[in-house]
Motif scaffolding. Sequence first.
Motif, PDB file in Angstrom:
ATOM      1  N   ARG A   1       0.754  -1.169  -0.036  1.00 25.56           N
ATOM      2  CA  ARG A   1      -0.018  -0.100  -0.246  1.00 25.56           C
ATOM      3  C   ARG A   1       0.871   1.178   0.215  1.00 25.56           C
ATOM      4  NH1 ARG A   1      -3.516  -1.131   4.999  1.00 25.56           N
ATOM      5  NH2 ARG A   1      -1.948  -2.522   5.320  1.00 25.56           N
TER       6      ARG A   1
ATOM      7  N   CYS B   1       0.150   5.105   0.849  1.00 24.41           N
ATOM      8  CA  CYS B   1      -0.721   6.286   1.324  1.00 24.41           C
ATOM      9  C   CYS B   1      -2.334   5.685   1.390  1.00 24.41           C
ATOM     10  CB  CYS B   1      -0.833   7.439   0.453  1.00 24.41           C
ATOM     11  SG  CYS B   1       0.904   8.225   0.584  1.00 24.41           S
TER      12      CYS B   1
ATOM     13  N   LEU C   1      -3.391   3.509  -0.072  1.00 26.72           N
ATOM     14  CA  LEU C   1      -4.177   2.934  -1.246  1.00 26.72           C
ATOM     15  C   LEU C   1      -3.538   1.537  -1.567  1.00 26.72           C
ATOM     16  CD1 LEU C   1      -4.145   6.143  -3.274  1.00 26.72           C
ATOM     17  CD2 LEU C   1      -6.200   5.056  -2.173  1.00 26.72           C
TER      18      LEU C   1
END
Length: 66
Positions: free
Chosen positions: A40, A42, A44
């Motif tokens: 991931r 940040c 996301l």
Amino acid sequence: MCLVFVCDEDQRVLSRQPAPGACTYCGGMVQAMDVASQWRFCFLPLYSKTKRKYYCTVCAKRLVVQ
């Protein structure tokens, strides 16, 4: 100005089952684990992969299958 890059890898064990064979170091029982890893950035999700890893139940060494 400060830039902070937040990268994280999350690993989860999906299942465990006994595998055939014995440990080459101590002769203990071998266990197969299905591990899902997710990278991931940040918060996301960028990359997701499922791997099968083999471990000895007695000495806890990671074994490589060839």
